[in-house]
Design a protein around this motif. Sequence first.
Motif, mmCIF file in Angstrom:
data_model
loop_
_atom_site.group_PDB
_atom_site.id
_atom_site.type_symbol
_atom_site.label_atom_id
_atom_site.label_comp_id
_atom_site.label_asym_id
_atom_site.label_seq_id
_atom_site.Cartn_x
_atom_site.Cartn_y
_atom_site.Cartn_z
ATOM 1 N N UNK A 174 0.827 -1.206 0.000
ATOM 2 C CA UNK A 174 0.000 0.000 0.000
ATOM 3 C C UNK A 174 0.862 1.257 0.000
ATOM 4 N N UNK A 175 1.820 1.350 0.930
ATOM 5 C CA UNK A 175 2.625 2.574 1.000
ATOM 6 C C UNK A 175 3.491 2.754 -0.233
ATOM 7 N N UNK A 176 3.948 1.654 -0.799
ATOM 8 C CA UNK A 176 4.811 1.768 -1.980
ATOM 9 C C UNK A 176 4.017 2.156 -3.226
ATOM 10 N N UNK A 177 2.815 1.652 -3.348
ATOM 11 C CA UNK A 177 1.975 2.057 -4.470
ATOM 12 C C UNK A 177 1.528 3.511 -4.315
ATOM 13 N N UNK A 178 1.263 3.936 -3.090
ATOM 14 C CA UNK A 178 0.946 5.352 -2.847
ATOM 15 C C UNK A 178 2.103 6.231 -3.301
ATOM 16 N N UNK A 179 3.314 5.853 -2.901
ATOM 17 C CA UNK A 179 4.492 6.624 -3.296
ATOM 18 C C UNK A 179 4.658 6.638 -4.815
ATOM 19 N N UNK A 180 4.418 5.496 -5.459
ATOM 20 C CA UNK A 180 4.525 5.428 -6.919
ATOM 21 C C UNK A 180 3.531 6.376 -7.579
ATOM 22 N N UNK A 181 2.287 6.355 -7.118
ATOM 23 C CA UNK A 181 1.254 7.204 -7.719
ATOM 24 C C UNK A 181 1.597 8.677 -7.553
#
Length: 390
Positions: A71-78
């Motif tokens: 979740x946190x890594x996909x948030x950062x990617x977006x």
Amino acid sequence: MSLTAADFVWLPDYQLHVAATLAHVDQTVDRVVRLVHDYTAQGGPLSLETVADCDRAHVVVSAVAPLPEAITRLVADALTQLRAALEHTVYAEAENGLGRPLAAEEARSIEMPAATTPADFDKWLNHGRRRLLPPLQNGAPLAERIRTLQPFQRRVPDEHPLKLLVEYTNLAKHRMPAVAAARLGAVYPDTPHPGLAVSQPLERRPQPGSGRPLAAGDVIATGPRDAYIPISIMTTVSLQRPHTEVWNIAVKELEYLEDWVRTTAVPLLIAGSRDVTPLPPQLDIETGHHDPRSELPRSGTVSAAERGAQRIQAAVGRTSLVEVLAPLVGGDMSDTISAWVSTLNDDAVRERVHYLIRAGASPQDTVRVTNQLFDEIRAYEARCHEPDGG
């Protein structure tokens, strides 16, 4: 209303790249939305126990399920890709304004600033090689469009979407992907009870900063020991804003920033106005296209956050249709109704729930709509009993 190529005449060919970047962002946000939904569904991430205390009983958190690391890594990617969309757009506009490719030193001076005061922005314009580039000189159209999007234009610069985006992405680049946690959104009784006290009452429109942290040992509700009071518990996955430490619901934060970049910042940088048809979030970027521009009018216009909300509405609607219709049909029809509902797509479920809600104010309309639904159910049942299985 269907879109046409004319709706995107404001987007020049040299800026087509940004449509694909925004579509990639939306796909990434969709993955976040699905992970968050899976985490908070199925009874939620909390393990609870009831602790007796004289004539009272407390509902206590015994454990909180860990957040999926994705979740946190996909948030950062977006968020990183949203910032990249702005940077790439500014770069393309500067190069187009010059009428030639940028030299290496010039290219290094191109960026999207986030100034919290007018003086800081003027200092940015006049820095190094940047001040020699006509498109970024004070008064030039691109410079003024960038000025319009600066955080100092808001009464509270720290809450400006560009400021949020820069703070989140700086954190992701240099320290950690994002600070996220499960938080208590609300606790409320299914039926009001005067003896119940909750740690987080339901808010009709929760704002950033609302909700409570969650940890084992937290008491989230207290009521009379001898009373049975069914309660509902809402948990959220929230992000902490790096510069203010305020928490906001992750999906809401992503929706806010994606929408601002797509419908405000990019149109202003390119067209000088947000009064244009926004780029569609659902552009297909998994297939190669000889003419990407021709794909824009055919692309879906519903954002990932909206699609997620619609999926939740449909899931609730499926349960509601069974609960409402089964007692009215009579007999043991719950399984048949559940099977019928499972054949409906999300739009069809929401449509039928909407019909029932609208009919609720009139007994005659309610009978008419329920009879129409019963006809659908009977037709489905008849198909199931056909020799070939329907």
